[in-house]
Design an enzyme around this catalytic site. Structure first.
Site, PDB file in Angstrom:
ATOM      1  CD  GLU A  34      -2.757   1.310   2.445  1.00 37.57           C
ATOM      2  OE1 GLU A  34      -3.546   2.277   2.523  1.00 37.57           O
ATOM      3  OE2 GLU A  34      -2.667   0.434   3.321  1.00 37.57           O
ATOM      4  NE  ARG A 259       5.514  -8.065  10.875  1.00 36.54           N
ATOM      5  CZ  ARG A 259       4.968  -6.899  11.223  1.00 36.54           C
ATOM      6  NH1 ARG A 259       3.799  -6.862  11.840  1.00 36.54           N
ATOM      7  NH2 ARG A 259       5.587  -5.772  10.955  1.00 36.54           N
ATOM      8  CE  LYS A 269       3.916   0.448   4.581  1.00 39.97           C
ATOM      9  NZ  LYS A 269       3.011   0.441   3.404  1.00 39.97           N
TER      10      LYS A 269
END
Length: 554
Positions: A34, A259, A269
């Site tokens: 994104e 992850r 983020k």
């Protein structure tokens, strides 16, 4: 040649089986960030995995921007992501935006409404949360769930035309409010957002939710294996539901892996943006940041990051990787690539009292002991020199072999030097050393007389080039994780994460270019800063120290 095959893992096994069974003739993967921030080291694992799996099986990889939220997204992030992927050494087969498919997604939403599988809901976001239930308590159906197909089609079209305000209505999938998987309890698939989109402008005021958009994007592009991190595992039933009920022709398979978490590293983020916005760091590319832009500016190499990602492999179980492991691969990549030179970070003047005044001789030094191809250089030596303050102690402890009154050491590539006198200022600080040299001990002459135990580096004062050195410590003081523990996140920021020093480098470093890398003897690997360095005064970021006790397990 660099080995680029991904280690054997469960994803690789699935792909192998799918190809051997004839389910797929060619695999297609994708990296779908994104564009709401800069990529970080955690994304590097996903990038490496997706691109290298496709390369190994002669497949394709798409770069796709999941730009379904106009409020948070920006073209700046799009461009930075493209640059990061290229820098890591990968090239996409096709470039897409989720917004390319907004018309198709709208049509698929109409398919759901006409099948009685979606409805327009007037509940607020808070009321939807209250109706959703818990892991032990089923949800409660919306009072708007049984609107007719005609009414839902009319309302959804009016949502699109801009008749309603943000949050006034949403489109929800009609699935099962008693499902044990909360994601299947009539999730929102469209919301109203009167915001200008970076790609489509003001064409739309309704936008699809990620869980609705993502599977449709994968299916449109013919993605065969949609590889994502473990937090999406519980979303997989919804992913499959959307593909099936929207009657998509292709049937991509979602596969989840753990992850990448690294000690002393933030990969949220939201938190990284907070560090930038509140000026704790010098932008997204600050060398202390775990963003790819940050570690590139610091001096990390793409080869070291790819090798690191391959070594940690792919697993289902979450774990935290020691940051020293990444540093290990960085040293391994740099040690035979970059030239060695000398730098003094904390200068202390040395006067060689028995060296002729005005004389300058040129000494020869190899640029890299592990790579003869990097050649040799000439370095000046004269009466006045600089050494590092850390290489002198007036009253040394036992087994200290560097310079102190009465002791003799070798100046690297030069002579034996003996300290005879210490000069101090009015505050008692040592500001100068008076020493003598032994002309018979010149390096490279085969001198086999007495031996000294210490060798230190130095810079000729008359030819020294001023330089700024930036030394880094972990930005975050939490060694275990970045999870909230009742403390404000910013309380964990290390106030000593940056140390700036003014010193000298050899004069042959005048005019070095941004991103050039060097090994400063006995000090560490450094990179020329791309933002602040000048020809007359280079600014140098320490990439990593020279040594570590970290070992890769065999």
């Amino acid at each position: 040649m660099e080995e680029n095959n991904v280690k054997s893992n469960f994803i690789k096994n699935i792909i192998t089986e799918d190809l051997e069974s004839g389910k797929h003739k060619q695999i297609v993967t994708r990296f779908p960030p994104e564009p709401n921030g800069y990529l970080h080291i955690g994304h590097a694992k996903s990038i490496t995995l997706n691109f290298e799996l496709a390369d190994e099986f002669n497949g394709k990889t798409n770069l796709r921007f999941d730009d379904t939220n106009p409020v948070k997204e920006d073209t700046e992030y799009v461009e930075s992501i493209k640059e990061d992927v290229k820098w890591l050494g990968f090239d996409w087969d096709a470039l897409y935006f989720a917004s390319d498919y907004f018309d198709e997604m709208y049509k698929r939403a109409l398919v759901l409404i006409k099948k009685g599988k979606a409805f327009v809901c007037d509940l607020t976001a808070e009321e939807i949360r209250e109706h959703r239930g818990t892991l032990t308590k089923p949800g409660v159906e919306s009072p708007y769930r049984n609107r007719t197909i005609e009414e839902n089609l009319d309302l959804f079209e009016r949502m699109r035309s801009g008749e309603f305000k943000d949050g006034e209505k949403v489109l929800r999938a009609k699935i099962d409010m008693s499902s044990p998987n909360i994601n299947m309890r009539d999730p929102v698939i469209y919301r109203i957002a009167h915001s200008t989109h970076h790609n489509t402008g003001d064409k739309w005021c309704i936008y699809p939710m990620y869980d609705f958009a993502h599977p449709i994007e994968d299916a449109i592009e013919g993605v065969t294996h949609s590889i994502c991190t473990l937090e999406f595992e519980d979303h997989r039933p919804l992913y499959d539901w959307v593909v099936r009920e929207c009657e998509m022709e292709a049937q991509p398979r979602q596969i989840e892996f753990a992850r990448l978490n690294v000690t002393n590293t933030v990969t949220s983020k939201r938190k990284l943006k907070k560090l930038v916005d509140e000026k704790f760091v010098d932008g997204w590319d600050d060398p202390r940041m775990p963003t790819i832009a940050g570690i590139r500016r610091r001096g990390y190499t793409p080869e070291s990051i790819r090798n690191f990602c391959r070594e940690i492999g792919v697993a289902k179980a979450s774990s935290v990787v020691d940051e020293q492991m990444l540093e290990h691969f960085l040293r391994e990549d740099l040690k035979a690539k970059v030239p060695a030179t000398m730098a003094v970070l904390r200068p202390l003047k040395v006067i060689i009292t028995n060296y002729p005044e005005g004389k300058v001789e040129m000494l020869e030094a190899e640029n890299n002991s592990e790579n003869e191809a990097l050649g040799v250089r000439q370095i000046p030596f004269s009466r006045e020199l600089y050494i590092d303050q850390e290489d002198f102690i007036e009253n040394p402890p036992k087994k200290y072999f560097r310079l102190f009154p009465g002791n003799e050491v070798r100046f690297k590539n030069a002579y034996f030097i003996k300290c005879n006198e210490v000069v101090k200022d009015d505050d008692g600080n040592v500001v100068e050393l008076h020493c003598t040299y032994d002309p018979e001990t010149k390096c490279g002459t085969g001198f086999t007389g007495r031996k000294v135990k210490g060798t230190i580096h130095w810079i000729d004062a008359s030819h020294a080039l001023p330089a700024e050195f930036r030394l880094f410590q972990p930005l975050i003081l939490d060694e275990e994780s970045e999870e909230d523990d009742g403390k404000d996140f910013l309380d964990k920021v290390n106030p000593n994460s940056l140390e700036v020093l003014q010193g000298f480098v050899e004069e042959n470093m005048k005019g070095v270019k941004p991103q050039e890398k060097f090994q400063f003897i006995r000090v560490g690997y450094f990179n020329v800063d791309a933002k602040y360095s000048t020809d007359e005064k280079p600014v140098l970021n320490r990439i990593v120290s020279l040594k570590s006790s970290f070992k890769i397990k065999k």
